[in-house]
Design an enzyme around this catalytic site. Sequence first.
Site, mmCIF file in Angstrom:
data_model
loop_
_atom_site.group_PDB
_atom_site.id
_atom_site.type_symbol
_atom_site.label_atom_id
_atom_site.label_comp_id
_atom_site.label_asym_id
_atom_site.label_seq_id
_atom_site.Cartn_x
_atom_site.Cartn_y
_atom_site.Cartn_z
ATOM 1 N N GLU A 33 0.827 -1.221 0.000
ATOM 2 C CA GLU A 33 0.000 0.000 0.000
ATOM 3 C C GLU A 33 0.856 1.264 0.000
ATOM 4 O O GLU A 33 0.540 2.259 0.643
ATOM 5 C CB GLU A 33 -1.015 -0.048 1.154
ATOM 6 C CG GLU A 33 -1.988 -1.202 0.947
ATOM 7 C CD GLU A 33 -3.023 -1.395 2.032
ATOM 8 O OE1 GLU A 33 -3.280 -0.475 2.799
ATOM 9 O OE2 GLU A 33 -3.582 -2.503 2.087
HETATM 10 C C1 LIG Z 1 2.661 -9.987 0.519
HETATM 11 C C2 LIG Z 1 2.332 -8.987 -0.532
HETATM 12 C C3 LIG Z 1 1.011 -8.607 -0.712
HETATM 13 C C4 LIG Z 1 0.680 -7.710 -1.741
HETATM 14 N N1 LIG Z 1 -0.644 -7.434 -2.000
HETATM 15 C C5 LIG Z 1 -0.975 -6.743 -3.117
HETATM 16 C C6 LIG Z 1 -2.339 -6.641 -3.546
HETATM 17 O O1 LIG Z 1 -3.268 -7.141 -2.904
HETATM 18 N N2 LIG Z 1 -2.602 -5.973 -4.702
HETATM 19 C C7 LIG Z 1 -1.612 -5.393 -5.449
HETATM 20 O O2 LIG Z 1 -1.918 -4.809 -6.482
HETATM 21 N N3 LIG Z 1 -0.308 -5.448 -5.058
HETATM 22 C C8 LIG Z 1 0.022 -6.131 -3.924
HETATM 23 N N4 LIG Z 1 1.348 -6.256 -3.542
HETATM 24 C C9 LIG Z 1 2.378 -5.524 -4.280
HETATM 25 C C10 LIG Z 1 2.944 -4.371 -3.470
HETATM 26 O O3 LIG Z 1 2.009 -3.341 -3.423
HETATM 27 C C11 LIG Z 1 4.280 -3.971 -4.139
HETATM 28 O O4 LIG Z 1 5.228 -4.908 -3.692
HETATM 29 C C12 LIG Z 1 4.698 -2.557 -3.827
HETATM 30 O O5 LIG Z 1 3.860 -1.664 -4.462
HETATM 31 C C13 LIG Z 1 6.138 -2.273 -4.253
HETATM 32 O O6 LIG Z 1 6.399 -2.709 -5.532
HETATM 33 P P1 LIG Z 1 7.697 -3.599 -5.816
HETATM 34 O O7 LIG Z 1 7.741 -4.651 -4.761
HETATM 35 O O8 LIG Z 1 7.654 -4.044 -7.217
HETATM 36 O O9 LIG Z 1 8.908 -2.632 -5.571
HETATM 37 P P2 LIG Z 1 9.597 -1.634 -6.636
HETATM 38 O O10 LIG Z 1 8.602 -0.668 -7.130
HETATM 39 O O11 LIG Z 1 10.359 -2.435 -7.620
HETATM 40 O O12 LIG Z 1 10.610 -0.864 -5.692
HETATM 41 C C14 LIG Z 1 11.855 -1.430 -5.265
HETATM 42 C C15 LIG Z 1 12.515 -0.462 -4.287
HETATM 43 O O13 LIG Z 1 12.748 0.796 -4.923
HETATM 44 C C16 LIG Z 1 12.114 1.855 -4.223
HETATM 45 N N5 LIG Z 1 11.597 2.822 -5.195
HETATM 46 C C17 LIG Z 1 10.841 2.575 -6.278
HETATM 47 N N6 LIG Z 1 10.563 3.707 -6.919
HETATM 48 C C18 LIG Z 1 11.157 4.713 -6.236
HETATM 49 C C19 LIG Z 1 11.231 6.119 -6.391
HETATM 50 N N7 LIG Z 1 10.636 6.756 -7.390
HETATM 51 N N8 LIG Z 1 11.909 6.825 -5.482
HETATM 52 C C20 LIG Z 1 12.510 6.218 -4.431
HETATM 53 N N9 LIG Z 1 12.480 4.899 -4.241
HETATM 54 C C21 LIG Z 1 11.800 4.147 -5.123
HETATM 55 C C22 LIG Z 1 10.999 1.173 -3.442
HETATM 56 O O14 LIG Z 1 10.609 1.915 -2.306
HETATM 57 C C23 LIG Z 1 11.645 -0.149 -3.076
HETATM 58 O O15 LIG Z 1 12.437 0.003 -1.941
HETATM 59 C C24 LIG Z 1 1.690 -7.137 -2.536
HETATM 60 C C25 LIG Z 1 3.040 -7.497 -2.313
HETATM 61 C C26 LIG Z 1 3.356 -8.428 -1.359
HETATM 62 C C27 LIG Z 1 4.791 -8.856 -1.214
#
Ligand SMILES: Cc1cc2nc3c(=O)[nH]c(=O)nc-3n(C[C@H](O)[C@H](O)[C@H](O)COP(=O)(O)OP(=O)(O)OC[C@H]3O[C@@H](n4cnc5c(N)ncnc54)[C@H](O)[C@@H]3O)c2cc1C
Length: 617
Positions: free
Chosen positions: A429
């Site tokens: 979130e």
């Molecule tokens: C257990 C679990 C439940 C989930 N449930 C849902 C769900 O119900 N529905 C759904 O749609 N999604 C869900 N998700 C997805 C979750 O919302 C994403 O994991 C989250 O949005 C982050 O995306 P990412 O993991 O791809 O990280 P990335 O976007 O790849 O980011 C990687 C790192 O880079 C940092 N980063 C990225 N962009 C920037 C920026 N512009 N500036 C600074 N730092 C940055 C991030 O903070 C992070 O530390 C779930 C994930 C998990 C693991």
Amino acid sequence: MSMFDKNISQEKLKSLEFAEAAREQEWKAPSFALKLFQGSLDFSLINPFPKEDPEQKKACDEYMVKIEKFIRENLDPDEVDRTGEIPQKVYKGLADLGAFALKVPKEYDGMGFSQYSYNRIMHLISSYCGSTAVLLSAHQSIGVPQPLKLFGTPEQKKKYLPRFAKGAISAFALTEPEAGSDPRNMSTTATPTPDGRSFLLNGEKLWCTNGLIADLMVVMAVTPPKIINGKEIKQITAFIVEREFPGIENIHRCTFMGLHGIQNGLMRFNNVKVPRENIILGEGEGLKLALVTLNTGRLTLPAASTAAGKWCLNVARQWSTKRHQWGSAIGEHEAVALRLSYIASHTFAMDAVTWLTSAMADDKHRDIRLEAAIAKYFCTETAYKIVDETLQIRAGQGYETSQSLAQRGMDFWPVERALRDFRINRIIEGTTDIMHLFIAREALDPHLSKIKPLLSSKVPVNVKIGAALKMAGFYAAWYPPLWLPSAVGGDISGLPKPLSGHMVLVQQAAKKLARETFHEIAKYQQKLESKQSILNRIVDIGTELFAVSAVCSYAAMLVRDGQPNAVDLADSFCNDARKRINALFNESTNNSDPQQLKMAKKILAKEYEWMENQIIK
Ligand SMILES: Cc1cc2nc3c(=O)[nH]c(=O)nc-3n(C[C@H](O)[C@H](O)[C@H](O)COP(=O)(O)OP(=O)(O)OC[C@H]3O[C@@H](n4cnc5c(N)ncnc54)[C@H](O)[C@@H]3O)c2cc1C
């Protein structure tokens, strides 16, 4: 943040513009936090501390007794952790208790609870079983009931909302393998059929909690682009998708470090035909829907964080008295004692922030986008630290599983599971980094909305001159008073002694924050967008000021209600927060950011790769 539109890569710019287009442009209702960032304290917006509606409270108290009895008797959270399954009887029992329709209005057979009451229920369940809390929360904090309640047509509500009272489970599918924090990378498409009456959904969704078992889902997909000012603009649309629609495939159930009971996975949509009437809010409005839904949706996480804090306080207190080392109870050693007081005072702060923002969410005359994001960020970061500190107090027995502890006849608090289950809350979130950016964007909006026309190459010169004059007028009136002392905005006369002093500090610090923010904008202009170290400090100071304000108002209410020593907890938190605020202000002029950022570039360029030696890769 797209108004800072020079000197950044085209791709980054496109992502920023995309996010910018989805944000709510106007502030139709007051926001306490927005005013703080502007240097103005209006304590009357949060004091007296708002209370749960008495009728709702009575109904919620009764409901909580029932649900607690049910989960105690039927749900073993350690077994869920071991087996990776929430038993079928638990799904059924929760459905019979209306737990999948907690916020669904009574006219659609739901329980009709407010956000405040709903958060209390989620707080209770979170303190017992993380997986079950996430099952219910993914379903109704962000899943189908919430956006449907906010944006559904009468027909959609009539058709779908009553299904949740019977136990239908839902999910929210935004994330994709290449689209994590950046929704512009989304590639799942929804192509209109030739008759225009339906869409064909194709693509993959990842990490969709409940997705594998959901009867209904909100699925975000790319619909045909719109041409705006000669430019093709990507459109994202939200659809209600029924499990029965042919073509939905569960590809893989993901397993995680914690929350072993959640049904979360990779799903594929193969030509899934979705009727046009299943669009929520409107074509191209999907991202806006996601953002607004999350404004209240993410408030479950502060409630869960507060529950984690209270559970940890309970464990840490008992263990600190019971365990003796070096001639005394460990709680009497200063190092442990300081951890204990941190846990108590910061749990108190999370309590204040959670219930303040919960009440704000129910008050339709508030804009809570900033407060909800601050609450999510503050509480998830704080609670994780608290769980970690609790593990440290439990030490070896904190690291040992509860099953192993029980087998050898020890106290078997599942602290290691709590740490594993809780960790995700800093990611879902909105990650902590994304929360920083979101809060910074909204906090700076009063400035950006004035500067925007001046920076855009598309705005005619005469409009720019008008905007510049208007801006000059605004800053001539706004800026000088930020240097002058003034009385605290709002009545603080009812606050116990030490707390009124803290609110005076909030007033002064808010002015200083507003001044320094303005100076950074003036200094960096377009480039401020990428100065995340500066933005993060601004956000962190604002977050502390918000928490101190919430804590003071909350403690004052508890004192009135007969809990005088709430002041100790509040005072202790505020003193810690003041130290952090001072350090952050200090760091804004005295830091090693440039050196560290330079080093990060070298790390990425593999200049220190030699350090990664003597390890098994
Ligand atoms: C257990 C679990 C439940 C989930 N449930 C849902 C769900 O119900 N529905 C759904 O749609 N999604 C869900 N998700 C997805 C979750 O919302 C994403 O994991 C989250 O949005 C982050 O995306 P990412 O993991 O791809 O990280 P990335 O976007 O790849 O980011 C990687 C790192 O880079 C940092 N980063 C990225 N962009 C920037 C920026 N512009 N500036 C600074 N730092 C940055 C991030 O903070 C992070 O530390 C779930 C994930 C998990 C693991």
